[in-house]
Design an enzyme around this catalytic site. Sequence first.
Site, PDB file in Angstrom:
ATOM      1  N   ARG A   1       1.028  -1.460   0.245  1.00  0.00           N
ATOM      2  CA  ARG A   1      -0.259  -0.082   0.332  1.00  0.00           C
ATOM      3  C   ARG A   1       1.224   0.889   0.216  1.00  0.00           C
ATOM      4  O   ARG A   1       1.526   1.304   0.429  1.00  0.00           O
ATOM      5  CB  ARG A   1      -0.831   0.084   1.270  1.00  0.00           C
ATOM      6  CG  ARG A   1      -2.064  -0.829   1.240  1.00  0.00           C
ATOM      7  CD  ARG A   1      -2.809  -0.220   0.489  1.00  0.00           C
ATOM      8  NE  ARG A   1      -4.503  -1.570   0.155  1.00  0.00           N
ATOM      9  CZ  ARG A   1      -4.471  -2.749  -1.060  1.00  0.00           C
ATOM     10  NH1 ARG A   1      -3.798  -2.407  -1.878  1.00  0.00           N
ATOM     11  NH2 ARG A   1      -5.723  -2.597  -0.705  1.00  0.00           N
TER      12      ARG A   1
ATOM     13  N   HIS B   1      -1.958   0.546 -10.191  1.00  0.00           N
ATOM     14  CA  HIS B   1      -2.252   0.227  -9.028  1.00  0.00           C
ATOM     15  C   HIS B   1      -3.141  -1.089 -10.009  1.00  0.00           C
ATOM     16  O   HIS B   1      -4.152  -1.596  -9.589  1.00  0.00           O
ATOM     17  CB  HIS B   1      -3.296   0.553  -8.584  1.00  0.00           C
ATOM     18  CG  HIS B   1      -3.671   0.009  -7.008  1.00  0.00           C
ATOM     19  ND1 HIS B   1      -4.013   0.477  -5.620  1.00  0.00           N
ATOM     20  CD2 HIS B   1      -3.716  -1.133  -6.624  1.00  0.00           C
ATOM     21  CE1 HIS B   1      -4.072  -0.493  -4.422  1.00  0.00           C
ATOM     22  NE2 HIS B   1      -3.900  -1.469  -4.742  1.00  0.00           N
TER      23      HIS B   1
END
Lengths: 322, 322
Positions: free
Chosen positions: B237, B285
């Site tokens: 993350r 992502h």
Amino acid sequence: MIDASAAPLPAKRPVLLFACFGVNQELWLRWLRHHGPDIEIRVWPQIGLASEIDYVLAWEVPDGFWAQFGALKAIFSLGAGVERLLLDKDIPVGVEIVRMEDPSLEPAMAEYVLLHVLHHHRDMGRYAADQRQRLWRPAASPLASERTVGILGLGRLGRACAELLVTLGFDVRGWSRTANPMSGVTAFVGPGELDDFLSRCEVLVCTLALTPQTRGILDLALFRRLPKGALLINVGRGGHLNEPDLTTALDEGCLAGAVLDVLSAEPPPQDHPFWSDPRIAITPHISAPTRPQTAAQTVIAKIDRIERSAPVSGVVNRSQGY
Amino acid sequence: MIDASAAPLPAKRPVLLFACFGVNQELWLRWLRHHGPDIEIRVWPQIGLASEIDYVLAWEVPDGFWAQFGALKAIFSLGAGVERLLLDKDIPVGVEIVRMEDPSLEPAMAEYVLLHVLHHHRDMGRYAADQRQRLWRPAASPLASERTVGILGLGRLGRACAELLVTLGFDVRGWSRTANPMSGVTAFVGPGELDDFLSRCEVLVCTLALTPQTRGILDLALFRRLPKGALLINVGRGGHLNEPDLTTALDEGCLAGAVLDVLSAEPPPQDHPFWSDPRIAITPHISAPTRPQTAAQTVIAKIDRIERSAPVSGVVNRSQGY
């Protein structure tokens, strides 16, 4: 008391001539001597009496080089490709030519091919261009099983590439001159099945040997048989590719890109158009480098087998060209 | 004649609310309906009577979203990471949160990580720069077995990456909070073994869950523990990385480059320095996208199990944070 006269005459040590240009000679000699302490190693041009030389380990030798020797037992190629040696008319037809079978070649080649297949598969070129433009555009990407990769040539190197791609889950097909079946790979054989093979290759990998039959095989007619937007990876030889046709195929869109580890001239001339074509990635013939440590060991082991009249692998079929 | 009064009352159909933002809603609904014909699917904001809702499939819901429901049986996260859901104080503590376990996540993540490990391993950045300068500089590259790659976090995704890297022959080490041994992977456990783990990672891959303990773990102190010139790959993350520290580490040379699929803000602001830093590759992502086709099937299968009071996998341990 030992009776010296009863000892057998020492056998003549085999003599290997190292005649490789453009390689790290010091490193090669260190490993050849390490693995072959019982072999006399001479280094070109200090060849001594030429008639004493049994073996030559050769790479990019000058014209006329082969005329000077007596009866050689074998010639070892420093690389896996032997097309240059086969073009040399000075090599007596009776001398066996043995290609390099360094065990590190296959994994290195498979790594290189996989790297570029994945780069294309995961659209990394587009994402890099997006980054330069500060764009954030995520997109779905297909599964490996939804991508077809075709391997032209299923020799040792082609098979290693195919195996690794199968492990990753790609839909892999292979084309070879003669049947060479592999588990998990859809097989296509001979000129009659080439078009069928090409029709679904989203990535086409050339691992062929360079022979009169394969010279120039990567031409516009072939590129037009591929699905639109395919990627070409050439790790065979520069002579496989019709270089002007590649530019045309990229302009037409039948190819989206090309990765070339081999070129018709290495290095290519400074004004070669490929240097500055963003659709073409060039690498300086590094896909599967021969590693002195392991390669020297295979050469020495083969000399040992020949000395004991045992068969060796990698002997070139001259009429076949590889 | 059938006596209708003898038939059991039809059981109430389970009701699933789809409340995911920033995804392809049409595709998701098609697959949820395909796999769950016996489930009533509602789509936010048309929720009907909130007390009838049993399950929510959620992603990036607005503040205050959770206050409206009655007793939910479970909340499904659309992604593998659940740190946002865990931060939402409105979710009643008794409701189980289930992370996404789409079977296509692992191979996609492993592909992405392998691609970037190979790109670094085979020095492709240098060769691309050489091409732009018309330089032909072949160099030997180490074997995969001579490269150490470290995986931070050995959950499902980290393990998939480690397994594939082991298959390719890399020297793989893994660090996890609690012992999680894997064949072929050198294990390091807990904070006490972190420095030891880092000391040899030429590539460091972060696949950790984001928890209070791991937030900001990728900082200058950590980067300085790595061998000089390492590559960072962050697929965890954005919150794992101290972003200004990354620039410092690249300037200092303890890192040679970074590949970031996640960032503190996604997309990063237009003036973020990473966009134009040639040492940093950003992707939006996309390393392991949830695929509606297979992911919808796993959600429906879990609802079916919960309805039958059978246990399901992927339930989040809230105190642990993943």
